[in-house]
Design a protein around this motif. Structure first.
Motif, mmCIF file in Angstrom:
data_model
loop_
_atom_site.group_PDB
_atom_site.id
_atom_site.type_symbol
_atom_site.label_atom_id
_atom_site.label_comp_id
_atom_site.label_asym_id
_atom_site.label_seq_id
_atom_site.Cartn_x
_atom_site.Cartn_y
_atom_site.Cartn_z
ATOM 1 N N PHE A 57 -8.197 8.722 -10.100
ATOM 2 C CA PHE A 57 -8.181 8.965 -8.658
ATOM 3 C C PHE A 57 -8.883 7.809 -7.945
ATOM 4 N N SER A 58 -8.255 7.346 -6.878
ATOM 5 C CA SER A 58 -8.788 6.220 -6.126
ATOM 6 C C SER A 58 -8.565 6.460 -4.630
ATOM 7 N N ASP A 59 -9.143 5.601 -3.837
ATOM 8 C CA ASP A 59 -8.976 5.739 -2.385
ATOM 9 C C ASP A 59 -7.515 5.630 -1.975
ATOM 10 N N CYS A 60 -6.739 4.818 -2.729
ATOM 11 C CA CYS A 60 -5.345 4.605 -2.338
ATOM 12 C C CYS A 60 -4.470 5.833 -2.554
ATOM 13 N N ASN A 61 -4.908 6.755 -3.425
ATOM 14 C CA ASN A 61 -4.114 7.978 -3.643
ATOM 15 C C ASN A 61 -4.914 9.233 -3.292
ATOM 16 N N SER A 62 -5.972 9.048 -2.528
ATOM 17 C CA SER A 62 -6.836 10.193 -2.197
ATOM 18 C C SER A 62 -6.110 11.240 -1.349
ATOM 19 N N GLY A 63 -5.104 10.828 -0.640
ATOM 20 C CA GLY A 63 -4.377 11.789 0.184
ATOM 21 C C GLY A 63 -3.288 12.520 -0.563
ATOM 22 N N CYS A 64 -3.109 12.238 -1.843
ATOM 23 C CA CYS A 64 -2.047 12.857 -2.648
ATOM 24 C C CYS A 64 -2.618 13.970 -3.524
ATOM 25 N N CYS B 3 4.271 11.745 -3.505
ATOM 26 C CA CYS B 3 2.868 11.975 -3.165
ATOM 27 C C CYS B 3 2.786 13.239 -2.324
ATOM 28 N N LEU B 4 2.509 14.370 -2.970
ATOM 29 C CA LEU B 4 2.500 15.660 -2.266
ATOM 30 C C LEU B 4 1.227 15.764 -1.436
ATOM 31 N N GLN B 5 1.307 15.353 -0.211
ATOM 32 C CA GLN B 5 0.132 15.398 0.656
ATOM 33 C C GLN B 5 -0.215 16.821 1.069
ATOM 34 N N ASP B 6 0.779 17.707 1.016
ATOM 35 C CA ASP B 6 0.547 19.098 1.413
ATOM 36 C C ASP B 6 1.570 19.967 0.710
ATOM 37 N N LYS B 7 1.097 20.986 0.012
ATOM 38 C CA LYS B 7 2.031 21.864 -0.692
ATOM 39 C C LYS B 7 2.961 22.595 0.256
ATOM 40 N N SER B 8 2.586 22.634 1.536
ATOM 41 C CA SER B 8 3.454 23.303 2.501
ATOM 42 C C SER B 8 4.763 22.543 2.679
ATOM 43 N N GLN B 9 4.799 21.272 2.172
ATOM 44 C CA GLN B 9 6.046 20.520 2.222
ATOM 45 C C GLN B 9 7.126 21.200 1.394
ATOM 46 N N SER C 41 1.180 3.144 -1.859
ATOM 47 C CA SER C 41 -0.058 2.609 -1.285
ATOM 48 C C SER C 41 -0.923 1.886 -2.313
ATOM 49 N N CYS C 42 -0.920 2.342 -3.574
ATOM 50 C CA CYS C 42 -1.770 1.720 -4.593
ATOM 51 C C CYS C 42 -1.190 0.400 -5.090
ATOM 52 N N VAL C 43 0.129 0.245 -5.014
ATOM 53 C CA VAL C 43 0.756 -1.001 -5.441
ATOM 54 C C VAL C 43 0.405 -2.119 -4.469
ATOM 55 N N GLY C 44 0.242 -1.777 -3.193
ATOM 56 C CA GLY C 44 0.024 -2.788 -2.169
ATOM 57 C C GLY C 44 -1.387 -3.295 -2.045
ATOM 58 N N ILE C 45 -2.363 -2.711 -2.798
ATOM 59 C CA ILE C 45 -3.759 -3.116 -2.596
ATOM 60 C C ILE C 45 -4.180 -4.269 -3.490
ATOM 61 N N THR C 46 -3.338 -4.660 -4.443
ATOM 62 C CA THR C 46 -3.699 -5.755 -5.353
ATOM 63 C C THR C 46 -3.510 -7.092 -4.666
ATOM 64 N N ALA C 47 -3.895 -8.127 -5.373
ATOM 65 C CA ALA C 47 -3.858 -9.471 -4.775
ATOM 66 C C ALA C 47 -2.434 -9.880 -4.409
ATOM 67 N N SER C 48 -1.484 -9.548 -5.306
ATOM 68 C CA SER C 48 -0.089 -9.918 -5.048
ATOM 69 C C SER C 48 0.547 -8.848 -4.178
ATOM 70 N N LEU C 49 0.268 -8.902 -2.901
ATOM 71 C CA LEU C 49 0.761 -7.886 -1.973
ATOM 72 C C LEU C 49 2.274 -7.983 -1.837
ATOM 73 N N SER C 50 2.900 -6.858 -1.744
ATOM 74 C CA SER C 50 4.348 -6.788 -1.585
ATOM 75 C C SER C 50 4.655 -6.028 -0.310
ATOM 76 N N SER C 51 5.618 -6.514 0.413
ATOM 77 C CA SER C 51 5.949 -5.876 1.692
ATOM 78 C C SER C 51 6.493 -4.479 1.499
ATOM 79 N N SER C 52 7.254 -4.307 0.423
ATOM 80 C CA SER C 52 7.849 -2.989 0.206
ATOM 81 C C SER C 52 6.961 -2.085 -0.630
ATOM 82 N N SER C 53 6.044 -2.676 -1.420
ATOM 83 C CA SER C 53 5.172 -1.911 -2.324
ATOM 84 C C SER C 53 5.986 -0.916 -3.133
ATOM 85 N N SER C 54 6.999 -1.418 -3.840
ATOM 86 C CA SER C 54 7.935 -0.555 -4.567
ATOM 87 C C SER C 54 7.589 -0.503 -6.051
ATOM 88 N N ALA C 55 8.243 0.399 -6.744
ATOM 89 C CA ALA C 55 8.041 0.566 -8.187
ATOM 90 C C ALA C 55 9.308 1.163 -8.802
#
Length: 711
Positions: A472-479, A154-160, A521-535
């Protein structure tokens, strides 16, 4: 002695060029030798023609099995792949009338041999782009492992991204663009398939009529059925070869397979599509060899010497066996043949049975060609199967069912001694029940995969509108994500995300196929929340019901293939017997021409265009522009693919009913007229004789049952 002389005089009057002796013992010896030569010659030709049918069917079916591979390799839509597939028919179109009309009067075996060599050249040309193109590139998440910095998905800033890394990456992309702009290598595939079409042209019209001319009436239909059955073995090996090559990566031997991040089930996977074309080209070269040693014509069997259904070449045999012609005589002969072209064409189209059957076949082949061309793509997209497994299933299950169906149709014809009217009924019945079975496939589909922003919302609800904005959604708006990329990952919640960036993943671990993404962040917003929110890399599997639906689809598909194929041989016999014998090659040529022009060329194109309308996510080329489709709407795909097939099939059934009606009304009631009206009935038969076939096959069937078509 006296009887033998009369027989020989009769043979001479029929213009059959055979040795004639006045001695009965010599005559019997000559006849016995002739029978052996005829039998041996036609069987050698049958074997050679069967191998050619095998080779051409293998290369043709292999092309069908690589449709999706070619689409992905060259980044082209299904509609353009349809044009490439239709180029084969265009090749046929260029020369089929000349070959079928003039070829019937020339050396048919050698013309078939030349066609095989041209076919092999085209097959080799199809494979050529692989050796001139660069390595296959697909959209994928770049972890910049060569750099000293680990970049977040998730490239929040190209300066990265360090400037040198960006510059090197941009230079590489620009260099690739310059190379790709000047190379539309798919054109070579189109031209190669065009050559294949030109080479294949003489095989069917000249090969089938050669058998029908020199085999006995009892064996001709059986031999034709055998050739067509052997031809079905070709697609079995073609699809199995496609399955094997689809397992191998396209650049196998040139890249490190550990660096490949996609699997066989990925919509970006491309197998070693080019390898099978090299094998098919070699087979076509081998198939050409026997035809250079076969004679121009064979002695006709004893059972057909007294028949007035003379072969196409019979009126030319005397001229061909005389001493050398002068150039002027040869020129006159060619001009005479050319002048007879338009009257022959007019004669064909004034035959109502031939014309109606031609129209029915055109519409039916539109249905069948479109269905077969995109069947691998349908199975891949509808049931989530890999290209390798799809080709394996088609080759091992569907194609044998077709072969068994064709053979069964021929066996039924022979077993029950079915006449031409019966053949028309059998062909109609098989089509009716076949398309009726196809209707059940509408209920045997899989639901769309859950892809966030395309088929479901990021919250997991099914309703999605305006899919590009929905990515595009709120969960990836910073990417900072590109809506053109497609590098799917599967979240722990069972939802597929277009890329790790759209899933909002912050960190990752591993490389290649084993890459894991965390803090998504988008994986963790569904009903089946996961602590790691991995993929993980790749799309999620389809629902639990899909494997069961795929099994049902296979069962119905096999039964449908068998049912439709039963009518193949009866239909062919109907075509051959509804025309004058001297026009058989010409009629088959016109028939094949019409199928190529009005079915073979347009069907893959408009099926492809229709399928493209169901695409939800298009891939993108390196230099911009739309590539091949990555994700289809499964429901829309099913309705369009099966809907077009069934609608066209239904139209062909109505025309087949008209064929049966005309055949029954126009010709067979004459027998009653003959019985009641005597001489007047005979005049009626003679007047209608030119509008249909030779009386030997239909009108006189009442008096000589042994003349009926047998298989």
């Amino acid at each position: 002695m006296e009887n033998s002389s009369k027989e020989n005089a009769q043979l001479f009057s029929k213009t059959i060029i055979l040795p004639v002796d006045r001695s009965s013992s010599k005559s019997e010896s000559s006849a016995s030798k002739e029978r052996k030569t005829c039998c041996g010659g036609i069987k050698i030709f049958l074997g050679a023609l069967s191998f050619v049918y095998f080779a051409k069917a293998l290369s043709g079916s292999y092309l069908k099995s690589t449709i999706t591979q070619i689409e992905r390799r060259f980044d082209i839509p299904s509609s353009l792949v349809g044009v490439i597939d239709g180029s084969f028919e265009i090749g046929n179109l260029l020369i089929i009338i000349l070959v079928s009309y003039f070829g019937a009067k020339l050396h048919r075996p050698k013309i078939i041999g030349v066609g095989c060599l041209i076919m092999s050249a085209g097959t080799f040309l199809i494979a050529m782009p692989q050796f001139f193109m660069g390595r296959y590139r697909y959209e994928r998440f770049s972890s910049f492992t060569n750099s000293t910095v680990s970049i977040s998905p998730c490239l929040q800033d190209k300066s990265q991204i360090p400037l040198p890394v960006l510059e090197r990456s941009q230079v590489k992309i620009n260099a690739g663009c310059e190379k790709e702009v000047g190379s539309s290598m798919w054109i070579y595939v189109l031209l190669g398939n065009l050559l294949r079409g030109i080479g294949e042209t003489p095989i069917q019209p000249l090969g089938i009529t050669y058998i029908d001319d020199y085999a006995s009436e009892e064996s001709a239909a059986f031999y034709i059925g055998c050739v067509q059955t052997v031809a079905i073995i070709g697609p079995i090996f073609g699809f199995l070869l496609g399955s094997m090559c689809a397992k191998l990566y396209v650049d196998i031997g040139f890249v490190d397979l550990d660096t490949i991040t996609i699997t066989h089930n990925d919509s970006r996977w491309v197998g070693a599509w080019w390898l099978g074309y090299l094998i098919a080209g070699v087979l076509s070269v081998l198939a050409a060899i026997p035809f250079w040693f076969l004679p121009k014509h064979l002695p006709r069997p004893e059972s057909r010497k007294d028949s007035n259904t003379s072969s196409e070449q019979s009126k030319f045999i005397i001229e061909d066996n005389r001493e050398n012609h002068s150039p002027y005589q040869q020129q006159e002969k060619i001009l005479e043949m050319a002048k007879d072209f338009l009257p022959s064409l007019k004669n064909l189209f004034r035959n109502p049975v031939y014309l109606l059957y031609l129209c029915a076949s055109i519409i039916q082949f539109n249905s069948l060609i479109g269905m077969v061309t995109y069947k691998p793509k349908y199975i891949e997209q509808q049931y989530g199967q890999s290209s390798s497994k799809t080709n394996f299933v088609i080759g091992l299950i569907n194609i044998p069912a077709v072969a068994f169906g064709i053979f069964s149709g021929g066996l039924i014809m022979k077993k029950f001694q079915i006449n031409v009217l019966g053949a028309a009924k059998l062909s109609l019945g098989s089509s009716f029940f076949g398309y009726l079975l196809l209707l059940s496939l509408f209920a045997m589909g899989c639901e769309n995969s859950d892809v966030a922003g395309l088929t479901v919302s990021y919250e997991g609800t099914k309703h999605v509108s305006s899919y590009e904005q929905a990515l595009f959604s709120d969960c990836n708006s910073g990417c900072i994500c590109s809506k053109y990329e497609w590098d799917p990952i599967c979240g722990e919640n069972g939802i597929t995300y277009v890329s790790a960036c759209f899933a909002g993943c912050k960190t990752f671990n591993g490389s290649g196929k084993t890459t894991m993404f965390y803090n998504c962040s988008c994986v963790g917003i569904t009903a089946s929340l996961s602590s790691s929110s991995s993929a993980v890399m790749g799309k999620c599997q389809k629902g639990n019901e899909c494997p069961k639906m795929f099994l049902y689809f296979l069962v119905i598909s096999v039964i449908t293939s068998y049912t439709l194929s039963i009518g193949g041989t009866p239909g062919y016999i109907l075509l051959l017997r509804c025309i004058k014998p001297q026009l058989k090659s010409f009629a088959l040529g016109i028939y094949t021409l019409a199928i190529r022009v009005l079915a073979g060329i347009p069907a893959p194109v408009y099926f492809g265009v229709s399928i493209d309308t169901t695409c939800l996510k298009w891939g993108s080329k390196r230099c911009g522009g739309r590539g091949s489709c990555r994700l289809y709407d499964s429901n829309a795909f099913r309705y369009i693919y099966l809907g077009l097939t069934v609608v066209l099939g239904t139209m062909s059934i109505f025309l087949s009913i008209a064929v049966l009606f005309v055949l029954k009304k126009r010709y067979f009631p004459q027998d009653k007229n003959i019985a009641t009206n005597g001489g007047r009935g005979m005049v009626s038969v003679q007047n209608r004789k030119d509008n249909f076939v030779n009386s030997d096959y239909l009108i006189q069937a009442t008096y000589w049952p042994e003349k009926e078509t047998r298989l």
